[in-house]
Design a protein around this motif. Structure first.
Motif, mmCIF file in Angstrom:
data_model
loop_
_atom_site.group_PDB
_atom_site.id
_atom_site.type_symbol
_atom_site.label_atom_id
_atom_site.label_comp_id
_atom_site.label_asym_id
_atom_site.label_seq_id
_atom_site.Cartn_x
_atom_site.Cartn_y
_atom_site.Cartn_z
ATOM 1 N N GLN A 137 0.793 -1.221 0.000
ATOM 2 C CA GLN A 137 0.000 0.000 0.000
ATOM 3 C C GLN A 137 0.831 1.280 0.000
ATOM 4 O OE1 GLN A 137 -3.155 -0.540 -0.628
ATOM 5 N NE2 GLN A 137 -3.391 1.680 -0.961
ATOM 6 N N THR B 36 3.020 -6.038 -5.447
ATOM 7 C CA THR B 36 2.829 -4.592 -5.558
ATOM 8 C C THR B 36 2.438 -4.186 -6.971
ATOM 9 O OG1 THR B 36 4.443 -4.222 -3.788
ATOM 10 C CG2 THR B 36 3.929 -2.350 -5.215
ATOM 11 N N LEU C 128 -1.139 -4.845 -7.308
ATOM 12 C CA LEU C 128 -1.935 -3.827 -6.606
ATOM 13 C C LEU C 128 -2.030 -2.543 -7.430
ATOM 14 C CD1 LEU C 128 -0.669 -4.179 -2.908
ATOM 15 C CD2 LEU C 128 -2.961 -4.730 -3.788
ATOM 16 N N LYS D 209 -4.504 -3.126 -10.155
ATOM 17 C CA LYS D 209 -5.854 -3.121 -9.592
ATOM 18 C C LYS D 209 -6.321 -1.697 -9.301
ATOM 19 C CE LYS D 209 -8.608 -5.230 -5.898
ATOM 20 N NZ LYS D 209 -8.568 -6.122 -4.705
#
Length: 393
Positions: A171, A221, A224, A227
């Motif tokens: 994140q 990562t 992510l 996404k």
């Protein structure tokens, strides 16, 4: 035409003059020592071995110029199929761009406004990406790109365990990507993940475990980022020590291999997948040529390669390529001490030795030029064009 004698006296001229040296008539016997020598047969074999592996593994490679700092070698890597060339410093990127090499990736962070301006100047002239691992880096690049009215492709630089540069995976990296994208002129193309702590892990099985754990964080990562709506297609990383590990990881798109072109004692100790304790996937092609200049002591001789010619940043000593059984120890700025194992004779005064260097990257940085040799004959003299920051000016 430059003779061997005039070459010796001219060896202290600025490195810019290296390209003007005429290799005609030069061979290892009349080179001024200490000299940095490249075995062309081994270099060419190393370049092809890596290129063939990447073709078979269906992964790209963007070799790192921090190893050789030499556009002539970068050109050979590009001819072998490289996607581009990595640079660790702005001067390296400038030297490569000046030689007409595209597909550049600056892998290290820059927060100096002067260097940022130079990167933007490069971006206006050709293809370059920049790894970004902190909002401040993004801010400086964005301000300069806005002023120049250009866009710049970037990779989110991840700290996957090396603890040097980059943002944490997951994140935190996604949030940094959002900060980068908000600038409008910076475009996120993927992630960079260099796992230096994996590259020199001793033992192939142990190295595989460390690298898979590190690169796995980068794969997650990248997913992510995709996404979250980013067109993150690139995962750039890996090393000479992990090339045949990382190329098998789904999601890895390109390898930042560097030392494979030269090899060194630091890498030979890590062990190979098939070769056991000594890493033999690539051949040592780089050596320091040195001359015995004193034989006063019965148990040792002195050579003219000291700490100004042989890198001493690692705990590993060079290996004597031409005279097995001889041992090197540093003995000052200008000199090294050579001793012999039991049953091995010491060389005589005037004899020449070739030393496989401990760590190729900083060792190249000690010299202005590389003597490219086919056997004993010098075929070319290549400037180390991006040796230090001063090479950019």
């Amino acid at each position: 035409m430059m003779t061997a004698a005039s070459s010796a006296s001219a060896d202290d001229t600025p490195r810019a003059a290296a390209a003007a040296f005429d290799p005609t008539g030069l061979n290892k016997a009349n080179l001024p020592t200490p000299a940095l020598v490249v075995d062309l047969a081994a270099l060419e074999a190393n370049i092809e071995t890596m290129a063939a592996h990447c073709r078979q593994a269906k992964v790209g490679f963007r070799p790192h110029a921090k190893t050789h700092k030499c556009p002539e070698i970068a050109k050979r890597q590009m001819e072998a199929g490289a996607l581009g060339i990595c640079a660790a410093t702005v001067p390296e990127a400038e030297a490569l761009a000046a030689a007409g090499i595209g597909g550049l990736l600056l892998t290290s962070p820059i927060v100096d406004p002067g260097k940022v301006a130079r990167v933007v100047a490069l971006a206006r002239r050709g293809s370059i990406m920049v790894a970004v691992g902190h909002p401040r880096e993004a801010q400086l690049l964005a301000e300069a790109c806005d002023a120049a009215k250009i866009s710049l492709d970037v990779l989110v630089d991840l700290d996957v365990g090396d603890r040097r540069t980059g943002i944490f995976p997951g994140q935190p990296a996604v949030e940094l990507a959002r900060t980068i994208a908000a600038t409008k002129c910076l475009v996120v193309r993927g992630v960079q993940a260099y796992a230096g702590h994996a590259s020199h892990t001793v033992g192939w099985e142990a190295r595989q475990q460390v690298s898979r754990e590190a690169i796995g964080k980068a794969v997650e990562t990248k997913a992510l980022l995709q996404k979250a709506g980013f067109d993150a297609q690139i995962l750039s990383g890996g090393s000479t020590g992990t090339y045949n590990i990382d190329s098998a990881i789904a999601g890895m798109t390109e390898l930042q291999v560097g030392s494979y072109v030269f090899m060194d004692m630091d890498y030979r100790r890590i062990g190979g997948r098939e070769s056991g304790a000594v890493y033999t996937d690539f051949q040592p092609s780089l050596s320091v040529l040195t001359t015995v200049v004193s034989t006063t002591h019965a148990e040792r001789v002195t050579v003219d390669a000291g700490t100004k010619a042989v890198d001493t940043t690692t705990t590993h000593r060079p290996d004597c390529k031409t005279h097995p059984g001889l041992l090197y120890a540093k003995n000052g700025d200008e000199f090294g001490a050579i001793t012999a194992e039991g049953g091995v004779s010491l060389p005589k005064i005037g004899e020449r030795l070739e030393l496989i260097v401990p760590h190729c990257d900083p060792n190249v940085n000690l010299f202005d030029r590389l003597y490219a040799c086919r056997g004993d004959k010098v075929e070319a003299i290549w400037p180390v064009a991006a040796r230090r920051e001063s090479s950019a000016r």
